[in-house]
Design a protein around this motif. Structure first.
Motif, PDB file in Angstrom:
ATOM      1  N   PRO A 195       0.801  -1.326  -0.038  1.00  0.00           N
ATOM      2  CA  PRO A 195       0.054   0.197  -0.070  1.00  0.00           C
ATOM      3  C   PRO A 195       0.801   1.487   0.208  1.00  0.00           C
ATOM      4  O   PRO A 195       2.058   1.180   0.148  1.00  0.00           O
ATOM      5  CB  PRO A 195      -0.991  -0.148   1.242  1.00  0.00           C
ATOM      6  CG  PRO A 195       0.263  -0.733   2.194  1.00  0.00           C
ATOM      7  CD  PRO A 195       1.043  -1.828   1.407  1.00  0.00           C
ATOM      8  N   ASP A 196       0.344   2.645  -0.129  1.00  0.00           N
ATOM      9  CA  ASP A 196       0.915   3.641   0.094  1.00  0.00           C
ATOM     10  C   ASP A 196       1.502   3.767   1.459  1.00  0.00           C
ATOM     11  O   ASP A 196       0.549   3.413   2.393  1.00  0.00           O
ATOM     12  CB  ASP A 196       0.076   4.760  -0.643  1.00  0.00           C
ATOM     13  CG  ASP A 196      -0.209   4.854  -1.896  1.00  0.00           C
ATOM     14  OD1 ASP A 196       0.634   4.426  -2.523  1.00  0.00           O
ATOM     15  OD2 ASP A 196      -1.153   5.221  -2.454  1.00  0.00           O
ATOM     16  N   ALA A 243      -4.768  -1.591  -9.126  1.00  0.00           N
ATOM     17  CA  ALA A 243      -4.321  -0.226  -8.561  1.00  0.00           C
ATOM     18  C   ALA A 243      -5.171   0.870  -8.932  1.00  0.00           C
ATOM     19  O   ALA A 243      -5.757   1.803  -7.856  1.00  0.00           O
ATOM     20  CB  ALA A 243      -2.864   0.014  -8.486  1.00  0.00           C
ATOM     21  N   ALA A 291      -8.226   0.156  -6.231  1.00  0.00           N
ATOM     22  CA  ALA A 291      -7.651   0.557  -4.879  1.00  0.00           C
ATOM     23  C   ALA A 291      -6.859  -0.565  -4.370  1.00  0.00           C
ATOM     24  O   ALA A 291      -6.834  -0.655  -3.108  1.00  0.00           O
ATOM     25  CB  ALA A 291      -8.390   1.270  -4.259  1.00  0.00           C
ATOM     26  N   GLY A 342      -1.153   0.761  -3.325  1.00  0.00           N
ATOM     27  CA  GLY A 342      -1.073   2.016  -3.469  1.00  0.00           C
ATOM     28  C   GLY A 342      -0.816   2.387  -4.929  1.00  0.00           C
ATOM     29  O   GLY A 342      -0.089   1.802  -5.717  1.00  0.00           O
ATOM     30  N   SER A 398      -5.286   4.356  -0.555  1.00  0.00           N
ATOM     31  CA  SER A 398      -5.030   4.568  -1.861  1.00  0.00           C
ATOM     32  C   SER A 398      -5.766   5.776  -2.604  1.00  0.00           C
ATOM     33  O   SER A 398      -6.994   6.175  -2.116  1.00  0.00           O
ATOM     34  CB  SER A 398      -5.395   3.455  -2.750  1.00  0.00           C
ATOM     35  OG  SER A 398      -5.083   3.851  -4.328  1.00  0.00           O
TER      36      SER A 398
END
Length: 372
Positions: free
Chosen positions: A4-5, A95, A99, A102, A290
């Motif tokens: 993930p981010d 992505a 979602a 990230g 995200s």
């Protein structure tokens, strides 16, 4: 194992983004030979199948789940260069639309799952095939081992990235042990799924399996005078383009729709290996939502239909079809470059005054047959 981010800092995210762009660009150029064997449709079908199967998380114990990564499977079915394009397609759709993973971490995900997973899986498969009997059936155990080892290899790649640019202080030894331990177990599931899929395709259409179609015996040709000519299975004449029939394409697409739009409802709700390790070691809290979280298909549920089974089924079906379209489009770009390259090579003999060589080839072939 979708990153993930927030797990990686900006320099690492930018660096892996550049690496992913470079790997994808190189794959677009180098996939020409692989796509010349089967065409872009098979690549798109493999992409949507991997997308669908990735939706089905399977439990691995202690409140953890795993899912297919698919790098080894893609390398076996369509080749390593096209495999990178397939995995890039899947990860981009996940992505940007769902979602899943990230946006700033997209490059890291492509690097870890789309490059490392494919490369390691491909190398293991080729190494195993080098010592097994030369026959299509040997591809199945080779693919299983490639799938098994590709997962911890991808996990180790994440550890390396986290050591370079992780946003939370985690002891490297602890992170390595946790990631490799859980992903070795998840790799067993990867091996089983990869072997099952490859076995089914090898049994029905071995000519469509990239690493299997070169394992057929050499062909013995006998003319009317009894002269024999051996045509190697790996010679250009033996590598004619394998046709993806409507029946095969329809069957694979229907299977993908069934898995993505139906069996995905049975997916385990437990966190996957990376999420579980993040929660246990304390860096999971650094994850950020995200930028695609507002997508109507975020979390694999069509928000227009609520958040029930119907919404999940619709999201799965849309995802499969979208991944198919993007996969065919991306592979077609590489195939188009292939045709352009072949056209350029075709005019070179005439430009250099070597057209006579083409007129002599039938005689040379005939001589080869008589001497054979």
């Amino acid at each position: 194992m979708h990153i993930p981010d927030g797990f990686l800092d900006a320099p690492t995210s930018i660096g892996t983004g550049l690496l992913a762009v470079g790997a994808t660009a190189l794959s677009l150029r180098q996939a020409r030979r692989e796509l010349g064997e089967t065409g872009p449709v098979l690549a798109g079908l493999v992409a949507c199948f991997i997308f669908a199967v990735q939706m089905v998380n399977f439990p691995v114990g202690a409140g953890t789940s795993g899912h297919l990564l698919g790098g080894a499977l893609a390398a076996v079915l369509v080749g390593p260069w096209t495999g990178v394009l397939v995995m890039t397609t899947v990860l981009m759709v996940q992505a940007l639309v769902f979602a899943d993973g990230g946006l700033t971490a997209l490059g890291a995900n492509v690097t870890v799952m789309g490059v490392v997973g494919v490369v390691v899986g491909s190398l293991v498969v080729r190494g195993v095939l080098a010592v097994l009997p030369r026959r299509p059936a040997s591809v199945v155990p080779a693919a299983a081992l490639g799938g098994l080892l590709s997962v911890p290899a991808a996990a180790l790649a994440f550890v390396v990235l986290y050591a370079v640019g992780g946003t939370a202080p985690i002891p490297l030894g602890t992170l390595t042990t946790a990631m490799l331990g859980w992903h070795l177990v998840i790799g067993v599931g990867e091996a089983v799924i990869t072997a099952a899929v490859v076995s089914a395709v090898v049994a029905s259409r071995p000519d469509l399996v990239h690493v299997a179609r070169h394992l057929v015996p050499d062909l013995q040709l006998v003319d009317r005078d009894g002269h024999r000519t051996t045509v190697r299975a790996d010679a250009p004449v033996g590598r004619g383009r394998a046709r993806v029939t409507p029946g095969f394409a329809g069957g694979l697409l229907a299977t993908s729709l069934l898995v993505g739009g139906g069996l995905s409802l049975l997916a385990s709700s437990h966190p996957d290996g990376l999420e579980y390790v993040g929660e246990r070691l304390g860096f999971g809290a650094s994850a950020m939502d995200s930028a695609a979280a507002s997508s109507p298909l975020a979390d694999y549920s069509l928000s227009l239909l609520g958040h029930g089974a119907v919404a999940a089924i619709a999201a799965g079906v849309i995802g499969v079809l979208l991944t198919l379209a993007v996969g065919v489009l991306l592979s077609s770009l590489a195939a188009r470059a292939t045709r352009g390259s072949r056209s350029s090579r075709a005019v070179e003999p005439h430009a250099s005054g070597e057209a006579g060589d083409h007129r002599r080839r039938p005689a040379e072939v005939g001589a080869t047959r008589r001497d054979g």
